[in-house]
Scaffold this motif. Structure first.
Motif, PDB file in Angstrom:
ATOM      1  N   GLU A 184       0.861  -1.325   0.219  1.00 55.93           N
ATOM      2  CA  GLU A 184      -0.015   0.199   0.083  1.00 55.93           C
ATOM      3  C   GLU A 184       0.876   1.237   0.097  1.00 55.93           C
ATOM      4  O   GLU A 184       0.317   2.257  -0.361  1.00 55.93           O
ATOM      5  CB  GLU A 184      -1.170   0.065   1.181  1.00 55.93           C
ATOM      6  N   ASP A 204       3.259   3.950  -1.249  1.00 54.65           N
ATOM      7  CA  ASP A 204       3.864   4.672  -2.638  1.00 54.65           C
ATOM      8  C   ASP A 204       4.971   5.348  -2.545  1.00 54.65           C
ATOM      9  O   ASP A 204       5.742   5.071  -3.462  1.00 54.65           O
ATOM     10  CB  ASP A 204       2.752   5.730  -2.859  1.00 54.65           C
ATOM     11  N   LYS A 246      11.199   3.391  -3.543  1.00 55.35           N
ATOM     12  CA  LYS A 246      10.382   4.214  -2.941  1.00 55.35           C
ATOM     13  C   LYS A 246      10.693   5.120  -2.079  1.00 55.35           C
ATOM     14  O   LYS A 246      10.083   6.021  -1.700  1.00 55.35           O
ATOM     15  CB  LYS A 246       9.346   3.209  -2.315  1.00 55.35           C
ATOM     16  N   SER A 287      -0.476   4.809  -1.220  1.00 50.45           N
ATOM     17  CA  SER A 287      -1.270   5.043  -2.346  1.00 50.45           C
ATOM     18  C   SER A 287      -2.615   5.347  -2.568  1.00 50.45           C
ATOM     19  O   SER A 287      -3.309   4.985  -1.470  1.00 50.45           O
ATOM     20  CB  SER A 287      -1.157   3.704  -3.390  1.00 50.45           C
ATOM     21  N   CYS A 288      -3.132   5.989  -3.405  1.00 52.21           N
ATOM     22  CA  CYS A 288      -4.674   6.218  -3.396  1.00 52.21           C
ATOM     23  C   CYS A 288      -5.295   4.915  -3.442  1.00 52.21           C
ATOM     24  O   CYS A 288      -5.367   4.041  -4.002  1.00 52.21           O
ATOM     25  CB  CYS A 288      -5.068   6.841  -4.588  1.00 52.21           C
ATOM     26  N   LYS A 339      -3.930  10.227  -8.250  1.00 55.30           N
ATOM     27  CA  LYS A 339      -2.703   9.482  -8.322  1.00 55.30           C
ATOM     28  C   LYS A 339      -1.446  10.268  -8.667  1.00 55.30           C
ATOM     29  O   LYS A 339      -1.479  11.011  -9.463  1.00 55.30           O
ATOM     30  CB  LYS A 339      -2.665   7.974  -8.861  1.00 55.30           C
ATOM     31  N   PRO A 355       4.203   7.175 -11.046  1.00 54.22           N
ATOM     32  CA  PRO A 355       4.944   6.217 -10.570  1.00 54.22           C
ATOM     33  C   PRO A 355       6.421   6.646 -10.259  1.00 54.22           C
ATOM     34  O   PRO A 355       7.019   7.590 -10.934  1.00 54.22           O
ATOM     35  CB  PRO A 355       5.000   5.083 -11.584  1.00 54.22           C
TER      36      PRO A 355
END
Length: 324
Positions: free
Chosen positions: A181, A183, A208, A224-225, A233, A236
């Motif tokens: 989860e 991001d 990350k 993350s959304c 969002k 990446p």
């Protein structure tokens, strides 16, 4: 000043701000003065740096492997996924990484939105975790507000102090980064450099971990959304682990003092309420407590005394478990 008095003052300021014309309202003053959540659904609205939080859930003050500090700021509210993640993460770190428990900092305000001291933390999906281990006792209310959270850097330097660094710091950040989860994680470039030097064989999680200003005494976790929310969002993260010239740039350029002939820094004007998504303007004016009750949102049954104290991924609602 006690926590209750501070919150009464914040609430009064919020009422005063909402009485102003929309074009004159500073968003951080409006949302900073709202002491209770609102919203008919649980939703992260807008972007991490321009949005709000509907149906916010408050992180319990104490659990078996966490304590929430700086509680008077009233920034311990988040999307249910964030609250569940922090509880799950705290237990996993205690059980596997020799980290007694987390000291938790700011998440979001009751309705999110712009906040003093943060550019993000607006939609309930950002959380600060201190790099100081939770003590083996419950902190007093005063200690929660005043406890020193030391930097991991050498004094007047940009690199990690080896006397303060523990292998558990790497294991803690790596565990957070490996969560599906999560991001992004933000740390000081000096901490990122130390992680690059000591990561070992499995380095995929380093991509990350992003360097940024500050963040030398805590790390910032961004989820993350969640599916089905109004969250926008981010792009990446790069495929590179980030231990290359892009990291060295921070030491050579970004963290260096400006040249003598550089123009003085001009901060941006504060964000106005009218600049936020329309749903956030409506949320700021909504009556408090209009979020659905936990039972209506599918709350988990009460945990038995022997329960582990964290919630499974499928039931993202908080479970307070005070320390003995």
């Amino acid at each position: 000043m006690g926590v209750r008095a501070a919150r009464l003052i914040l609430a009064a300021c919020g009422l005063m701000a909402l009485a102003l014309p929309a074009q004159a309202q500073v968003a951080r003053e409006v949302f900073g003065g709202l002491s209770q959540p609102a919203g008919a659904t649980r939703d992260a609205i807008g972007t991490y740096a321009k949005g709000c939080l509907a149906g916010g859930v408050q992180m319990p003050a104490d659990g078996p492997h966490w304590q929430d500090v700086r509680r008077s700021r009233n920034k311990s509210w988040g999307h249910p996924n964030t609250i569940a993640f922090l509880q799950r993460f705290s237990q996993a770190a205690a059980g596997n990484d020799n980290w007694r428990g987390l000291l938790l900092g700011d998440i979001s305000q009751p309705r999110g939105g712009p906040a003093v001291g943060h550019a993000s933390h607006q939609i309930g999906l950002d959380a600060d975790v201190y790099l100081t281990e939770m003590p083996a006792r419950r902190l007093t209310e005063e200690e929660r507000e005043t406890m020193d959270m030391p930097s991991l850097l050498r004094r007047s330097a940009l690199t990690v102090d080896e006397a303060k660094w523990r292998p558990e710091h790497l294991r803690l950040i790596r565990r957070a980064a490996l969560d599906r989860e999560v991001d992004r994680i933000f740390v000081h470039p000096g901490i990122k450099k130390k992680l690059c030097e000591t990561a070992g064989g499995d380095r995929s999680w380093l991509r990350k971990v992003r360097p940024t200003y500050g963040h030398d005494y805590h790390f910032h976790v961004r989820l993350s959304c969640p599916a089905g929310t109004s969250c926008e969002k981010q792009s990446p993260v790069p495929a590179s682990e980030g231990c290359d010239a892009s990291l060295q740039w921070w030491f050579d350029v970004a963290l260096q003092p400006p040249p003598p002939d550089a123009p003085p820094y001009k901060p941006k004007p504060p964000m106005q309420l009218s600049e936020l998504p329309r749903a956030c303007v409506a949320l700021a004016r909504a009556p408090a407590g209009s979020a659905p009750a936990l039972a209506q949102a599918g709350a988990a049954p009460a945990l038995p005394p022997a329960a582990t104290g964290f919630l499974p991924q499928s039931v993202p609602l908080p479970s307070p478990r005070p320390l003995p």
